[in-house]
Design a protein around this motif. Structure first.
Motif, mmCIF file in Angstrom:
data_model
loop_
_atom_site.group_PDB
_atom_site.id
_atom_site.type_symbol
_atom_site.label_atom_id
_atom_site.label_comp_id
_atom_site.label_asym_id
_atom_site.label_seq_id
_atom_site.Cartn_x
_atom_site.Cartn_y
_atom_site.Cartn_z
ATOM 1 N N LYS A 625 0.866 -1.182 0.000
ATOM 2 C CA LYS A 625 0.000 0.000 0.000
ATOM 3 C C LYS A 625 0.900 1.228 0.000
ATOM 4 N N THR A 626 0.385 2.339 -0.521
ATOM 5 C CA THR A 626 1.147 3.582 -0.370
ATOM 6 C C THR A 626 1.048 3.986 1.106
ATOM 7 N N ILE A 627 1.947 4.874 1.529
ATOM 8 C CA ILE A 627 1.916 5.307 2.931
ATOM 9 C C ILE A 627 0.546 5.893 3.257
ATOM 10 N N ALA A 628 0.045 6.730 2.379
ATOM 11 C CA ALA A 628 -1.248 7.381 2.621
ATOM 12 C C ALA A 628 -2.359 6.346 2.732
ATOM 13 N N GLU A 629 -2.307 5.340 1.876
ATOM 14 C CA GLU A 629 -3.337 4.292 1.935
ATOM 15 C C GLU A 629 -3.274 3.544 3.248
ATOM 16 N N PHE A 630 -2.040 3.259 3.696
ATOM 17 C CA PHE A 630 -1.916 2.514 4.945
ATOM 18 C C PHE A 630 -2.440 3.329 6.117
ATOM 19 N N VAL A 631 -2.132 4.627 6.148
ATOM 20 C CA VAL A 631 -2.615 5.490 7.240
ATOM 21 C C VAL A 631 -4.136 5.430 7.298
ATOM 22 N N GLU A 632 -4.744 5.560 6.147
ATOM 23 C CA GLU A 632 -6.199 5.539 6.082
ATOM 24 C C GLU A 632 -6.737 4.177 6.553
ATOM 25 N N PHE A 633 -6.059 3.131 6.098
ATOM 26 C CA PHE A 633 -6.441 1.754 6.398
ATOM 27 C C PHE A 633 -6.415 1.477 7.901
ATOM 28 N N ILE A 634 -5.316 1.843 8.534
ATOM 29 C CA ILE A 634 -5.175 1.532 9.966
ATOM 30 C C ILE A 634 -6.071 2.435 10.801
ATOM 31 N N GLN A 635 -6.240 3.686 10.365
ATOM 32 C CA GLN A 635 -7.130 4.588 11.109
ATOM 33 C C GLN A 635 -8.576 4.110 11.043
ATOM 34 N N ALA A 636 -8.936 3.558 9.906
ATOM 35 C CA ALA A 636 -10.301 3.039 9.768
ATOM 36 C C ALA A 636 -10.507 1.866 10.719
ATOM 37 N N GLU A 637 -9.484 1.014 10.824
ATOM 38 C CA GLU A 637 -9.611 -0.144 11.714
ATOM 39 C C GLU A 637 -9.741 0.311 13.174
#
Length: 643
Positions: A625-637
């Motif tokens: 994932k891009t860094i931005a995608e991962f941030v969004e991903f983990i924050q959603a979790e």
RNA sequence: GCCGAUGUAGCUCAGUUGGCCAGAGCACUUGAUUUGUAAUCAGGGGGUCGGGGGUUCGAAUCCCUCCAUCGGCUCCA
């Protein structure tokens, strides 16, 4: 003569009067007869070999019923006692009941030592006796006969003296006889496995003033396999022990030099604590609480006013004195007196009630040295305390709101196995409580009604109330099945009286507020201990001390790795970097063992694309994932978990 | 506090008919290695054998005592 026997499915069968429970079982099926352990006849549990001479409703119990297990274990206690007497003929038997996991027998060895060396020979003898096929024969005896049999045994004598003549029964099995109410299993030969699990000291009649007996714990099973599984479960549970996990994950430590029962919170444990505190502060703010801070000590006079000195002075750390003036201060064992003084710091109007004062207050209590236990029983701990000052007519509503907070917190933390216990005063011993009957009546009813209106399933315990009022406690079990009290909500009419707290009502008259003490976690220490045991140290993502480990493939990628960590941190994600010159396999293994939820592998291709390779603990590679995608991903979790 | 058990390196544990400088793995450290999804290799440092006292020519090992820990009991504002 024919009698009607009603089975649990309400079907009715006819039998000859004088049929035994075993006979009924056999008529239903041979299989049932083989596994039947006891029978309930019109509500009374009894032996299968007793005759039934009138119409009755029955239930047959097997190993799958608690009653069946209890019966088996009770019989096992008899057999173990027989084995003990074989080796220690002078030992005086007292009581031997079944318990949740097995049974015990309390024995007075009259000075002789009984230690772990004895376990094996007792087990061997036990199995030998069980195999010999002892039957348990019930015999009614008169009080005089019973007393004669136990002339040399003061314990049994005391028990018999408290029994009604005509209701006393003995049970004979093999060469053994015991005063016993029963019931027992038909034959000892069904027991195929047994283990002496522990010995412990236990006071006769649970009274510290009495002699200490040797309690021998055992457990027995119908199959060796069940024993093996039981032992395996215990071993597994020990792996979740918070003392062990806390050390492995470097959450907390103890030091002999600091003092027993005084936990030291290590950086990772502190981070966990702070996360919990922040979480609870936010919840409480939403419910109208205000944070306060009070000192760790308070003058002795404060606790004389509150009544704690009178009630618990002996169980506290003794007062400390100022060197010049000789003023006496106590390490604070409770936050409530301080909070009362905050209430009293200026005149109060009914308009500001309910006033909800919250404090993560650290308190110190003297606990007996033998009682200290990891983080669950300590001498210094932090309560997530708050006191609600309200009008009497607001008590029930406020109580319900506190229940809401507790249930919300338990939901977020996925705590399902708790018991809500209403603790009322002991009607037979009211002298140990402060306050009038009327106040107790009102307070107890408020709790009973509030829980009922919330639809909260509860159990009620008499005599478990605090000295100043009744309470609702939330009880949970640890990995080894021990019960601990976590959250507590208590209604208190006494402290406002003692501190002469007042508010001005809309009638312009002075009125006395009611206090509600409440702590959803109870103590952070105990709560975290239980949390560790429930999760095995695998904390939910939002709570875990470090959420992400960034691991570099080689030193060329260190700068990029640090950049990733910084971006994560700036987005409120707890992240660290593993830039050791180790192979990626080693870094992954260490992170898996260390229970870090996310691992981000960064190397050549990630750096080029400003991306990370995501690995979820226990699940494996999730792809790039891009860094931005991962941030969004983990924050959603995380957001999902806190919903 | 009471009963019973345990205490060897930071952690997990070897080491008793009392006898060579007390050992291993992990961790730590140094060097080599720059690694792609669960353990790279080689060297090194580290222990008053829980503390104190005693028995003995000699004690991690036997005895006494204290401390801490573990399992219960009692207690728990």
């Amino acid at each position: 003569m024919q009698i009607n026997i009603t089975l649990p499915d309400n079907s009715i069968r006819n039998y000859e009067s004088g049929v035994t429970g075993l006979g009924i079982a056999q008529s239903i099926s041979e299989g049932l007869a083989r596994v039947a352990l006891a029978i309930e006849v019109n509500g009374n549990i009894q032996e299968l070999n007793r005759t039934i001479t009138e119409d009755a409703a029955i239930r047959i119990f097997t190993w799958n019923d608690d009653e069946g297990k209890k019966t088996l274990w009770h019989s096992s206690a008899h057999i173990m006692a027989e084995a003990i007497l074989f080796f220690y003929a002078d030992a005086l038997l007292t009581i031997g009941p079944p318990v949740e996991n097995g049974f015990y027998y309390d024995v007075d060895f009259q000075g002789k030592a009984f230690g772990s060396d004895d376990f094996e020979k007792i087990e061997k003898k036990f199995l030998e006796l069980a195999k010999s096929g002892e039957t348990f024969v019930r015999k009614e005896v008169s009080k005089a006969e019973a007393l004669a049999v136990y002339a040399g045994n003061p314990y049994k004598t005391e028990l018999i003296e408290n029994l009604e003549d005509g209701s006393i029964t003995f049970y004979y099995s093999g060469n053994f006889v015991d005063l016993c109410r029963g019931p027992h299993i038909p034959n000892s030969n069904v027991i195929k496995a047994m283990k002496v699990t522990a010995t412990a000291g236990a006071y006769w009649r649970a009274n510290q003033a009495n002699k200490m007996l040797t309690r021998i714990y055992g457990i027995s099973f119908l199959k060796q396999k069940d024993l093996d599984e039981y032992m395996m479960r215990i071993e597994e549970a020990k792996k979740r022990d918070h003392r062990r996990v806390g050390q492995e994950l470097e959450l907390f430590a103890f030091s002999e030099k600091v003092g027993k029962g005084l936990p030291l919170w290590l950086p990772k444990g502190t981070r966990l604590r702070e996360t919990l505190i922040d979480f609870l502060k936010k919840v409480q703010e939403a419910y109208g609480y205000q944070q306060v801070v009070t000192p760790h000590i308070g003058s002795k006079q404060l606790y004389e006013t509150s009544g704690h000195w009178e009630k618990y002075g002996k169980d506290s750390f003794q007062p400390i004195r100022t060197p010049e003036e000789g003023e006496e201060f106590m390490l604070k064992p409770m936050n409530c007196p301080h909070h009362c003084e905050i209430f009293a710091s200026r005149p109060r109007s009914y308009k500001e009630l309910p006033l909800r004062l919250a404090e993560f207050g650290t308190v110190y209590r003297y606990e007996q040295s033998g009682e200290l236990h990891g983080l669950t029983r300590v001498r210094g701990f932090t309560q997530d305390d708050a006191h609600i000052f309200c009008r009497p007519d607001q008590v029930k509503e406020e109580f319900k709101k506190v229940i809401d907070i507790v249930l919300y917190i338990f939901k977020v933390l996925d705590f399902k196995e708790y018991v809500a216990q209403i603790s009322l005063r002991d009607p037979d011993n009211q002298t140990k409580y402060f306050g009038t009957d009327e106040q107790w009546e009102i307070a107890q009813n408020a709790i009973i009604e509030a829980t009922a209106e919330k639809g909260l399933p509860t159990v009620t315990e008499l005599g478990e109330a605090a000295f100043y009022g009744p309470k609702l406690d939330f009880m949970v079990r640890d990995a080894l099945g021990r019960k601990w009290q976590l959250g507590t909500i208590q209604v208190d009419y006494q402290l406002p009286n003692r501190f002469e707290l007042e508010y001005v009502g809309n009638d312009n008259q002075k009125h006395r507020p009611v206090m509600i003490h409440r702590a959803p976690f109870g103590s952070l220490e105990r709560f975290i201990a239980v949390l560790i045991e429930h999760t095995g140290g695998d904390f939910p993502l939002w709570l875990t001390p470090e959420q992400v480990v960034v691991m570099t493939i080689g030193e060329k990628f260190e700068a990029y790795g640090h950049e990733v960590v910084n971006i994560l941190k700036n987005n409120g994600i707890r992240a660290i970097i593993d830039e050791r010159s180790e192979k990626i396999g080693k870094k992954i293994r260490d992170a898996e063992v260390g229970k870090y939820p996310y691992m981000l592998v960064v190397g050549e291709k990630e750096m080029e694309n400003r991306a990370v390779s995501v690995r979820r603990r226990k699940e494996g590679d999730l792809g790039t994932k891009t860094i931005a995608e991962f941030v969004e991903f983990i924050q959603a979790e995380i957001a999902e978990q806190l919903k």
